[in-house]
Design an enzyme around this catalytic site. Sequence first.
Site, short mmCIF file in Angstrom:
data_model
loop_
_atom_site.label_atom_id
_atom_site.label_comp_id
_atom_site.label_asym_id
_atom_site.label_seq_id
_atom_site.Cartn_x
_atom_site.Cartn_y
_atom_site.Cartn_z
N ARG A 89 33.20 38.31 76.04
CA ARG A 89 33.73 37.04 76.54
C ARG A 89 34.68 36.41 75.53
O ARG A 89 35.65 35.74 75.90
CB ARG A 89 32.56 36.09 76.85
CG ARG A 89 32.97 34.73 77.40
CD ARG A 89 31.76 33.87 77.72
NE ARG A 89 30.90 33.66 76.56
CZ ARG A 89 31.12 32.72 75.63
NH1 ARG A 89 32.17 31.92 75.71
NH2 ARG A 89 30.28 32.59 74.61
N CYS A 142 25.76 42.02 69.84
CA CYS A 142 24.31 42.22 69.75
C CYS A 142 23.86 43.42 70.57
O CYS A 142 23.14 44.29 70.10
CB CYS A 142 23.58 40.96 70.20
SG CYS A 142 23.65 39.60 69.02
N HIS A 165 16.55 38.30 69.69
CA HIS A 165 17.48 37.18 69.61
C HIS A 165 16.73 35.93 69.15
O HIS A 165 15.57 35.71 69.56
CB HIS A 165 18.12 36.90 70.97
CG HIS A 165 19.39 37.65 71.20
ND1 HIS A 165 19.55 38.57 72.22
CD2 HIS A 165 20.58 37.61 70.54
CE1 HIS A 165 20.78 39.06 72.18
NE2 HIS A 165 21.42 38.49 71.18
#
Length: 213
Positions: A89, A142, A165
């Site tokens: 993104r 990630c 996370h």
Amino acid sequence: MILLTGFEPFGGDTVNPSWLAVQRATEILQNDGYVVEAVELPCIFGESTASLNAALDRIRPDVVVCVGLAGGRGRVSLERVAINCEDARIPDNAGQRPIDQEVVHGGPAAYFSSLPIKAALRNLQIAGIKGEVSQSAGTYVCNHVFYALMHALASRPGVRGGFIHVPYLPEQLPPATATPSMPLETMAEGVALVVRTALETTADIRLPAGAIH
């Protein structure tokens, strides 16, 4: 031997809670007598996995827990699955922005974590640390690292690994914000607890932790 990894800051932040939590978790585990090494990964597609693979070759760990930031989440998220997809993104720290690319060309569509995530969730709950099983690690760096880790461990029998996370730190957010956060010590204790669970649990438990959507 235990390998923990976190990330450098990205997206305009000056700190990354994942690296701070990994550093503190390393101290906690070392004080308990475990042999642990922490490695900071660049938030860059390709370079992050090169650093990870170099650490795997050098350290030859028995357990690997990679940690990243999921801003907006309020719990320690135990990632279940890594997918062979990059769809950024925002650009990474080198300005790269892959869209609809594979992490490993021709690799499997997905890998599951080999950490006992349900047992770890239960232990987080017992310790009073907010936790969850997450069904998606996203499609940014990630997930890129998570998939590359599990791809590497597929040829390293007996080595367990996965991805966690963590939320923002409270001090990263403006006052009176509704965005969730978690104190650093809580994050670090959570990471250390996941490592201990992996070392002590040979088979995961059955515990409902799925998602409707």
